[in-house]
Scaffold this motif. Structure first.
Motif, PDB file in Angstrom:
ATOM      1  N   VAL A   1     -10.364  -0.411 -11.170  1.00 18.37           N
ATOM      2  CA  VAL A   1     -10.796  -1.368 -10.146  1.00 18.37           C
ATOM      3  C   VAL A   1     -10.147  -1.066  -8.805  1.00 18.37           C
ATOM      4  CG1 VAL A   1     -11.236  -3.214 -11.796  1.00 18.37           C
ATOM      5  CG2 VAL A   1      -9.002  -3.062 -10.711  1.00 18.37           C
ATOM      6  N   PHE A   2     -10.869  -1.382  -7.757  1.00 16.76           N
ATOM      7  CA  PHE A   2     -10.296  -1.381  -6.417  1.00 16.76           C
ATOM      8  C   PHE A   2      -9.601  -2.730  -6.241  1.00 16.76           C
ATOM      9  CE2 PHE A   2     -14.123   1.332  -5.671  1.00 16.76           C
ATOM     10  CZ  PHE A   2     -13.498   2.466  -5.159  1.00 16.76           C
ATOM     11  N   ILE A   3      -8.465  -2.723  -5.577  1.00 18.15           N
ATOM     12  CA  ILE A   3      -7.805  -3.972  -5.206  1.00 18.15           C
ATOM     13  C   ILE A   3      -8.006  -4.112  -3.705  1.00 18.15           C
ATOM     14  CG2 ILE A   3      -5.670  -5.302  -5.145  1.00 18.15           C
ATOM     15  CD1 ILE A   3      -6.671  -4.682  -7.995  1.00 18.15           C
ATOM     16  N   VAL A   4      -8.814  -5.090  -3.326  1.00 17.96           N
ATOM     17  CA  VAL A   4      -9.198  -5.289  -1.928  1.00 17.96           C
ATOM     18  C   VAL A   4      -8.804  -6.706  -1.523  1.00 17.96           C
ATOM     19  CG1 VAL A   4     -11.110  -5.182  -0.292  1.00 17.96           C
ATOM     20  CG2 VAL A   4     -11.171  -3.757  -2.350  1.00 17.96           C
ATOM     21  N   GLY A   5      -7.822  -6.801  -0.646  1.00 24.80           N
ATOM     22  CA  GLY A   5      -7.355  -8.130  -0.244  1.00 24.80           C
ATOM     23  C   GLY A   5      -6.911  -8.962  -1.423  1.00 24.80           C
ATOM     24  N   ASP A   6      -6.202  -8.373  -2.352  1.00 19.92           N
ATOM     25  CA  ASP A   6      -5.693  -9.032  -3.565  1.00 19.92           C
ATOM     26  C   ASP A   6      -6.786  -9.448  -4.543  1.00 19.92           C
ATOM     27  OD1 ASP A   6      -3.013  -8.755  -2.787  1.00 19.92           O
ATOM     28  OD2 ASP A   6      -3.084 -10.631  -1.651  1.00 19.92           O
TER      29      ASP A   6
ATOM     30  N   ARG B   1     -13.733  -6.234   7.960  1.00 19.49           N
ATOM     31  CA  ARG B   1     -12.636  -7.049   7.448  1.00 19.49           C
ATOM     32  C   ARG B   1     -11.358  -6.215   7.380  1.00 19.49           C
ATOM     33  NH1 ARG B   1     -17.296  -8.155   4.545  1.00 19.49           N
ATOM     34  NH2 ARG B   1     -17.793 -10.342   4.282  1.00 19.49           N
ATOM     35  N   GLU B   2     -10.223  -6.847   7.662  1.00 22.86           N
ATOM     36  CA  GLU B   2      -8.939  -6.146   7.604  1.00 22.86           C
ATOM     37  C   GLU B   2      -8.686  -5.566   6.217  1.00 22.86           C
ATOM     38  OE1 GLU B   2      -6.775  -5.312  10.031  1.00 22.86           O
ATOM     39  OE2 GLU B   2      -8.244  -6.155  11.419  1.00 22.86           O
ATOM     40  N   ALA B   3      -9.013  -6.330   5.178  1.00 24.02           N
ATOM     41  CA  ALA B   3      -8.798  -5.849   3.810  1.00 24.02           C
ATOM     42  C   ALA B   3      -9.633  -4.607   3.530  1.00 24.02           C
ATOM     43  CB  ALA B   3      -9.133  -6.944   2.808  1.00 24.02           C
ATOM     44  N   HIS B   4     -10.820  -4.531   4.080  1.00 28.84           N
ATOM     45  CA  HIS B   4     -11.699  -3.382   3.861  1.00 28.84           C
ATOM     46  C   HIS B   4     -11.238  -2.192   4.694  1.00 28.84           C
ATOM     47  CE1 HIS B   4     -15.216  -5.911   2.120  1.00 28.84           C
ATOM     48  NE2 HIS B   4     -14.033  -6.431   1.830  1.00 28.84           N
TER      49      HIS B   4
ATOM     50  N   VAL C   1     -17.718  14.030 -14.607  1.00 38.85           N
ATOM     51  CA  VAL C   1     -16.461  13.292 -14.540  1.00 38.85           C
ATOM     52  C   VAL C   1     -16.173  13.092 -13.059  1.00 38.85           C
ATOM     53  CG1 VAL C   1     -14.014  13.255 -15.124  1.00 38.85           C
ATOM     54  CG2 VAL C   1     -15.661  14.318 -16.683  1.00 38.85           C
ATOM     55  N   LEU C   2     -16.255  11.837 -12.626  1.00 41.84           N
ATOM     56  CA  LEU C   2     -16.157  11.517 -11.207  1.00 41.84           C
ATOM     57  C   LEU C   2     -15.035  10.535 -10.915  1.00 41.84           C
ATOM     58  CD1 LEU C   2     -19.963  10.905 -10.579  1.00 41.84           C
ATOM     59  CD2 LEU C   2     -18.655  12.930  -9.893  1.00 41.84           C
ATOM     60  N   TYR C   3     -14.553  10.595  -9.702  1.00 44.12           N
ATOM     61  CA  TYR C   3     -13.683   9.588  -9.129  1.00 44.12           C
ATOM     62  C   TYR C   3     -14.499   8.857  -8.071  1.00 44.12           C
ATOM     63  CZ  TYR C   3      -9.227  11.178 -11.123  1.00 44.12           C
ATOM     64  OH  TYR C   3      -8.198  11.472 -11.969  1.00 44.12           O
ATOM     65  N   LYS C   4     -14.068   7.662  -7.727  1.00 47.98           N
ATOM     66  CA  LYS C   4     -14.784   6.914  -6.689  1.00 47.98           C
ATOM     67  C   LYS C   4     -13.832   6.604  -5.537  1.00 47.98           C
ATOM     68  CE  LYS C   4     -14.065   2.532  -9.131  1.00 47.98           C
ATOM     69  NZ  LYS C   4     -14.725   1.396  -9.763  1.00 47.98           N
ATOM     70  N   LYS C   5     -14.401   6.445  -4.360  1.00 51.05           N
ATOM     71  CA  LYS C   5     -13.626   6.177  -3.145  1.00 51.05           C
ATOM     72  C   LYS C   5     -14.329   5.090  -2.351  1.00 51.05           C
ATOM     73  CE  LYS C   5     -11.031   7.888   0.579  1.00 51.05           C
ATOM     74  NZ  LYS C   5     -10.037   6.860   0.691  1.00 51.05           N
ATOM     75  N   TRP C   6     -13.573   4.100  -1.922  1.00 49.91           N
ATOM     76  CA  TRP C   6     -14.096   3.019  -1.085  1.00 49.91           C
ATOM     77  C   TRP C   6     -14.321   3.589   0.307  1.00 49.91           C
ATOM     78  CZ3 TRP C   6     -14.485  -2.260  -2.599  1.00 49.91           C
ATOM     79  CH2 TRP C   6     -14.840  -3.143  -1.577  1.00 49.91           C
ATOM     80  N   ILE C   7     -15.490   3.393   0.854  1.00 54.66           N
ATOM     81  CA  ILE C   7     -15.802   3.870   2.198  1.00 54.66           C
ATOM     82  C   ILE C   7     -16.124   2.658   3.061  1.00 54.66           C
ATOM     83  CG2 ILE C   7     -17.334   5.285   3.606  1.00 54.66           C
ATOM     84  CD1 ILE C   7     -17.765   7.019   1.073  1.00 54.66           C
ATOM     85  N   CYS C   8     -15.277   2.439   4.063  1.00 53.65           N
ATOM     86  CA  CYS C   8     -15.417   1.290   4.954  1.00 53.65           C
ATOM     87  C   CYS C   8     -16.049   1.715   6.268  1.00 53.65           C
ATOM     88  CB  CYS C   8     -14.043   0.683   5.218  1.00 53.65           C
ATOM     89  SG  CYS C   8     -14.069  -0.691   6.386  1.00 53.65           S
TER      90      CYS C   8
ATOM     91  N   VAL D   1      -9.353   2.394   3.841  1.00 49.60           N
ATOM     92  CA  VAL D   1      -9.709   3.693   4.427  1.00 49.60           C
ATOM     93  C   VAL D   1      -8.812   4.814   3.913  1.00 49.60           C
ATOM     94  CG1 VAL D   1      -9.796   5.002   6.590  1.00 49.60           C
ATOM     95  CG2 VAL D   1     -10.820   2.732   6.463  1.00 49.60           C
ATOM     96  N   ASP D   2      -7.521   4.584   3.842  1.00 46.22           N
ATOM     97  CA  ASP D   2      -6.594   5.631   3.423  1.00 46.22           C
ATOM     98  C   ASP D   2      -6.284   5.621   1.934  1.00 46.22           C
ATOM     99  OD1 ASP D   2      -6.352   6.664   6.006  1.00 46.22           O
ATOM    100  OD2 ASP D   2      -4.818   5.191   6.520  1.00 46.22           O
ATOM    101  N   SER D   3      -7.002   4.827   1.175  1.00 46.93           N
ATOM    102  CA  SER D   3      -6.727   4.760  -0.260  1.00 46.93           C
ATOM    103  C   SER D   3      -7.220   6.025  -0.961  1.00 46.93           C
ATOM    104  CB  SER D   3      -7.372   3.523  -0.876  1.00 46.93           C
ATOM    105  OG  SER D   3      -8.781   3.602  -0.795  1.00 46.93           O
ATOM    106  N   ALA D   4      -6.509   6.396  -2.000  1.00 44.92           N
ATOM    107  CA  ALA D   4      -6.856   7.590  -2.775  1.00 44.92           C
ATOM    108  C   ALA D   4      -8.046   7.291  -3.688  1.00 44.92           C
ATOM    109  CB  ALA D   4      -5.664   8.025  -3.611  1.00 44.92           C
ATOM    110  N   PRO D   5      -8.801   8.324  -4.037  1.00 38.99           N
ATOM    111  CA  PRO D   5      -9.876   8.135  -5.021  1.00 38.99           C
ATOM    112  C   PRO D   5      -9.285   7.671  -6.353  1.00 38.99           C
ATOM    113  CG  PRO D   5     -10.066  10.271  -3.950  1.00 38.99           C
ATOM    114  CD  PRO D   5      -8.738   9.696  -3.551  1.00 38.99           C
ATOM    115  N   ILE D   6     -10.071   6.886  -7.084  1.00 43.92           N
ATOM    116  CA  ILE D   6      -9.626   6.376  -8.380  1.00 43.92           C
ATOM    117  C   ILE D   6     -10.683   6.708  -9.430  1.00 43.92           C
ATOM    118  CG2 ILE D   6      -8.212   4.539  -7.380  1.00 43.92           C
ATOM    119  CD1 ILE D   6     -10.483   2.571  -8.051  1.00 43.92           C
TER     120      ILE D   6
END
Length: 89
Positions: free
Chosen positions: A43-48, A26-29, A11-18, A33-38
């Motif tokens: 889904v990740f929301i990246v730049g809308d 990219r600014e959206a990416h 059972v895993l969570y994922k984290k965006w690593i920029c 950096v400070d987003s919590a694991p999900i």
């Protein structure tokens, strides 16, 4: 990486690593950096735009958000996420 994580049986969570520190990020990416694991199925929301992982276009992300992206996804055991209070499940 996503297929391996899903197939692991954990059972895993994922984290965006920029990759930050240069003018190519990219600014959206960088904003991820400070987003919590999900949870893995969220889904990740990246730049809308919705993305399951960096480079994902299956949910309609446009080229400006995926082409030449150097980001990656990291995985964290769910019990570590909850135990350390990173996020509530």
């Amino acid at each position: 990486a996503m297929a391996s994580a899903k197939g692991s049986g954990l059972v895993l969570y994922k984290k965006w690593i920029c990759r930050t520190g240069d003018s190519r990020s990219r600014e959206a990416h960088i904003g991820m950096v400070d987003s919590a694991p999900i949870p893995m199925d969220q889904v990740f929301i990246v730049g809308d735009e919705k993305m399951m992982q960096p480079g994902d276009r299956s949910l309609g992300a446009k080229a400006h958000n995926i082409c030449n992206c150097r980001c990656t996804v990291g995985f964290i055991l769910a019990n570590e996420v909850v135990q350390h209070g990173i996020v509530n499940p």
